[in-house]
Each structure stands twice: as C-alpha cells, then as structure tokens.
Design an enzyme around this catalytic site. Sequence first.
Site: not given
Ligand code: 26Q
Length: 840
Positions: A572-573, A680, A684
């Site tokens: 994961k990240r 998620t 999986k």
């Molecule tokens: C915001 C501003 C500027 C640049 C980037 C962003 C940015 C980009 C991507 C902020 C957040 C994200 C991604 C967030 C993310 O992946 N959250 C995850 O979403 C999943 C689907 O609902 C959840 O299962 C995870 O728990 C949650 O961390």
Amino acid sequence: MQSMINKLFVKSTPTPALTEKPPLGMEAGPLAEDISRHFNYTLGRDKNSKSAHYAYTALALAVRDRLMERWKNTAYAYEEGDSKRAYYLSLEFLMGRTLGNAMLNLGLEDPLHKALFDLGLDMEELVEIEPDAGLGNGGLGRLAACFIDSCATLQLPVLGYGLRYEYGMFRQVIENGNQVEEPDHWLRDGHVWEIERPELIQRIRFGGRTETHEGHGRRGRRIVWVDTQDVLAVPYDIPVPGYQNGTVNTLRLWKAAATDEFDLGEFNAGDYVGSVERKNMAENITMVLYPNDASESGKELRLRQQYLLASASLQDAIRLWIRKHGKDFRKFAEKNCFQLNDTHPSIAVAELMRLLLDEYGMGWDEAWAITSKTMAYTNHTLLPEALERWSVRLFRQLLPRLLEIIFDINARFMAEVSNRWPGNFERMARMSLIEEGWEQHVRMAYLAIVGSYSVNGVAELHSDLLKQGLFRDFYELWPDKFNNKTNGVTPRRWLAWCNPKLSALVTETIGDAWVTDLSQLSKLAPYADNAAFRNRWQQIKLENKERLLEYKEKELGIKRVSPDMMFDVQVKRIHEYKRQLLNVLHVIHLYDRIKRDDTAHWTPRCVLLGGKAAPGYFIAKLIIKLINNVASVINKDPAAEGLLSVVFVPNYRVSAMEVICAGTDLSEQISTAGKEASGTGNMKFMINGALTIGTLDGANIEIREEVGDGNFFLFGLTAEEVERTRGDYDPNAIISANDDLHRVMHYLEINHFNNFEPNIFDPIIMSIRNPHDPWMTAADFGSYVQAQRKAADAYRDQDAWTRMSILNTAASGKFSSDRTIGEYNRDIWKLQQVSALPME
Ligand code: 26Q
C-alpha cells in the site's frame, strides 16, 4: 454527403443494430484472422518485426474491435431511453492493464488462447507487455476503476470523467535502499484503448476579471468573465466493458491543449517563441499526476487540473442534455447526478452555478435548486492535513468568477446557519466556507457538503467518525445528507482474472454466478470441512506463491524464499498512519528471536512490503530505506536462512497486486485505529483467501464481522482508546516495560542496520519515542507481536489454516464493488438499469 457518411457506419444505425447479432466472430478462427490482419495491415509489420509489442497491439486491436459495436449500442440505448445518468468525477482512475479485463468481460479468454496458440503466440507474455495505466495514487483512484467496472456490469448509465495525464504515477526504483522516482511515460508506445474525440472539445477559461453589466435585457444585472486565457480540453474515450452483458460504458479523460487564436495573437505580435511557450503552459495542465495521496499541495497547477476536469465534464454533460432537451433545465436535477470523488473535483459545485447563471441566464434560486440536488460527495479521509483548502488570493487570480460565486454561496449559507443558531458566531466561523486567518482560504470539503444532497464515508466506522468529528456541525444541520457506502472491489479483476486457478475451483464447486454476485461465495463455507477440497485449495495457494516468486525473481532476483514459508504481505502507499514501521519493528523482533536462539516451534516467514512514498514525504522515504536495510542484513545472515526473509517489492502497482494478492497468506492491515478510511487492499487479500492481521480500523471491522473473530487476527487500541490515550501517551515507559520492544529499539539505536550510515534512522527512532506520536506505534507493539505469534502458530497447522482461508473467501461476498455500486444507486443515484443488447 450525409448519406455517404451514413454508409460508413456499418451496422451501427440506432434501432436495428440493437437486435442484430454481432458481426465480428467471437471464435478462435475469426479472432486469429483479425489479429493477423491488424499485424500486417493496421500496423504494417512483417516477418522481420521481432518486437512482441506489435503482436500485443494487434491482439489488443482485435479485442477492441469487438468492444466497438457494443460500445455504440450502449450509447444508443442510453440516449433512446432518455435515462437518468450519473457522472463519476475523479482526478484519478487507476485502471492498470486493460487487455486481460476486456478479454474476460467479452468472454474471449478461451477462443483467444486457441487463436494465439495457432499463431504461435503466448497470451501470458503478450498481456505483460501492456504498461499499467497508473493514473492514480492508490485506494481512491483504484476505487474509481473498480466502480466504473461495476457500473458497466450492473448496466447503469454512468460515465467516468477524469484527466489524461501524460505521465502517471512515477516509477519507483530502489537505489541503495532509497526510493528514486522515474517518470512514467506510459503513452510512449501509443495507447490502443483510447479514441480521441476532437469533435467534443470544450473551452476552459482561466484568469481575467469579471464585469458587471447593469440592466441588460430581460435578466437585469449580468456578470461577465472577460480577458480570460483559455485552454481547450480534448476528450479521449476509453471503453469500459460490463461482464458478458453487451454493455460498454465510457471513461472520458480530458487532455489540455492550447487554443489556436492563442498562438495567433502573439504570433502576429511577433512573439513566436512566446506563443509556443504559452502552448506548453496550456498543455502542462494535464502533463503529470500529483503523486501525493494524503496531504494537500496548494499548487496552482493542481487547481488548474481540478477546474479543467470540473468545467469540461459539466459542459460535456450539459451538451448531452441540450442535445436531447434543449435549454429547458427543469428536469436536469431529476435526470443527472455528479458523484464527486473526494473534494478534488468539488469546484464543480461553483462551476455548475456559473454555467447556469452566466451561460444559461438562470436566477440564483433556480440554479442553486438544480446544483444542490445534482451533486453528491464522497469523503475518503479523516486526516486533517489532507483536507483541501485553497488560498483566496490564488482563487481570485485563477478563477475570479468562481470565487465570487463561492462567496455568494457562503453568504446565503451563513444566513441559514445564523437562522438555525442565532448569535452563534463561533459556529458560523467554524462552518464558513471561508477560513479566516493571516490569509483567507476556501474550505473545499465544506463547499462540497453545502452543495451536495448526499455526503458519504467509505466504511461504517469512517462514516460514523465523520458525523461525530470532522463534519459534526454539518451533520447537526443536515443529518439526512449523511450516509455510508462501504467500499468494495471488482470480483472480475480481483478474483476471476488475477487468480485463474482459484476461480476455476470455485466455479467447479459452486457454479459461476459468483462473478456477478459475490455473495454466492458463502456456498463455499461447508467445503471448509471437506479434506479433499482443502487439499486442492492449499495446492492452489502454493502454486500462486510460486507464481509470485517467479514474478519477483524476474524483477529482483530473490533468494532464500520458499513457497512453504508464510507469505506475510503489506503493500500500500507508504504512510506513517499505515504503520509499515510497526511491521518492521516486528520483523526486527523476529530477527532478535533468531539471534537469541528463541526459535522453538518457529514458523518460517517471508515478509513482503511494497509501496510508493510521496516524493516530498521525508519520513516515509526513510521508512523505505529502513525496510531495505533491515532486509539486506537479515537476508544475508546465515542464522536467518530458512526462518525469515524480507523483501521490498519495488514499483508496487495494480498489475503487481494481481500477482501478489493471489499468493498471500497473511494480509497486514495495521493502521492506527480511526485513520484508515476504509482500505481496499484488505478486501482483495480476503477474497483471495488470505487471513488478516489487523486493527479495528476502516473496513477491517466489517471484514472481521463477516468472517468471525476466530478467523481474524485482531490487535491494537480501538479508535476510541486511541483518542482517549492521546493525552497521557508515554512511549518511553512502554519501551522500558516491554523487553521485546526495548531490544528492538536497541538494534535501531546501535545502528545495527546502518553501520556505514550512522544515525540516519534517528528521525524514525525519535518518532517512536515521541509522546506526541500521532500514530502511537509503540502503544500497539505488544498486542501486535502477540497476534503475530497466534498467526504463526495457526499457520503451522496447515489444515486448520486452509480451513480459515476458505472461510475468509467464503465470507468476502460483501466486499464486491457491485454491492457498493448497488447501494450508491439505490440511495443516491436512483438510475434505471438499461440493457444494451442481448448480444451474448
Ligand atoms: C490532494 C491535493 C493535492 C494533491 C493530491 C491530493 C490527494 C490525492 C490523492 C489526496 C488524497 C488522495 C488519495 C487518497 C486515498 O487514496 N484515500 C484512500 O481512499 C480509499 C478509497 O476510499 C480508502 O480505502 C483508503 O482508506 C483511503 O486512504
């Protein structure tokens, strides 16, 4: 002319085609012919063309041909039925590879195997040639991809709108244990799955200023946005096939391009180079995906991306509306819904207002009634640092008209708050769309809430925490807006495609209805008590572990890993709240036990970790370095051989997960409770028969509820306990009291894993010892080690473990994105299912 054009549309005229049989053969013979024709004619290759890339492209084109008629017929069916539509607006669609999924959903796997065999080609090899479409960071982007797959399978008229980044998520290379980012030029060799639609270009405005024109025409006061610098948005359509149902939906991705007159003006002024520079500026907008997934960037280019997506998509949806209904918008809200994937596209609230007010001459109340009944917002995070805020100064400069509208929305909203809670200025300041301070900011989440008729979280706990915490004031005002939609993943990619052996066994046992109704998997539960079935289940897991090792060997040459080891996986990240660090501390503890010779009743274990860190996230990158250093020491130590191996999987991505989740025994879901919105990956792994070791966080709670406490390794503080403990958290006392943890810290503190780079891990040590450590890693160490011990003991009884593995798959039905999308549709979108064609 028109009749000539009509002749070009072979067998795709509206109504008759709906009942026609597909003209392209779905058997091996015609498929092989088409592959060969594309190779020789479309691509112009011959016997000297050695690159497998062209064979891949020819295959992909043959498959794409078979999507085309279904695609058009689906569009006609939606148009004819005048169906209500939903639009999924997302800055990210993490699609991964398309070919395998298209073959599966068209039911072409078997005939294509034969066709390729006849042509002397190998399907597995060709499939690997396709680069991942990595147009997303992680969970949120992959969720969007799973959702549009489910929408097509459920035959719902849903269009995905996103951006066509030239560069997707960076490629991660590990050098000396460190993450190095390389550009992901995924379009370099062409992208066969997209169709450019220049006829549907939209114009997007930036900059300039607003003018008020008094008393013009029937509308009275009118505002015009002038002196703008415009950019074009060019759509590229990607087919999204449903599972063997004739439906093919669309993912429409926008690419930014310069306008022609742009060039002309400056060109005439003699500034040729300047005009080319401007062209670059325009095209820069969709050049690259922002690679941070949990903190706002505040960058102007990001706001340009967000507005380009929102404006182009809304204009496109309105174009569709006008084509059918003219400029009568009275039923627009009844027939359209925009689902906002987090706040990233939430400027759409203000943009729809602008279009209705300024372009279509509506009054405020009418425009607001439409907008606030059309928008729906999904939140994906509780982390305050991830809540998007844009400085008012930047907004005014880039989108002056939109800022005015936001202020107008806020003025009316503040009146509503003050009406409900008279004199409560504190609450007004708390709820205002504009945050005051040394600089004003627009709070995008509040804009999304105020402008939407639905606000949802992505797991039960997360939705509850939103109501009690982050959005409490808004929940008190509008309790009915708030709802939960627990995430899910598509069973097509995440079982049928990625785990063919297990899929075959499941289908042989309970039939194939599970592919579109994952709850059917519960029928597997009785087979957990069947010894012969358990053997086959175990054998398949073993083969999938071998496949994983092979894949890994190709990428990094792993040694000293046997498929008999327990494969313990966290991919994961990389983020502090996800606590990869806690996993590493446990690994060091196991290593310490080996060094102390405390290895009675040992379960050999291979710990795999993988994931990307945001390029500017220092401590996350340091955690990657720590994982790699720990791996290198342990993997070299003869004492650990056969007992413990540690692997860092570089460049973790969708196509890697397809191999990894099928070969995993133990799934690590160990975030600090209350921090992971859903997760998620956890789903999986579960679907593919892994057991979970996890905290009571996000969807883990629901996973444990479904599978039962006895088949889940639970540990750690609850979300409530985490918050209660915060005040008097004393990690140093915990470390002193826990000998195992004390020893682990000692290893770190004597630079055991960084002999030649002394003290580089000090920031990590300090974060663990910090009483204000928000992630409370030390607090959960003891119970984590205990749970790990239970898992290891359980694994040694392979028969009992396999039983639990079967029960996990059997209980995973809830976590299908079909179920999730069914709920979005039932509660939020209310779309009618539209069957495109009885083609298959
Ligand atoms: C915001 C501003 C500027 C640049 C980037 C962003 C940015 C980009 C991507 C902020 C957040 C994200 C991604 C967030 C993310 O992946 N959250 C995850 O979403 C999943 C689907 O609902 C959840 O299962 C995870 O728990 C949650 O961390």
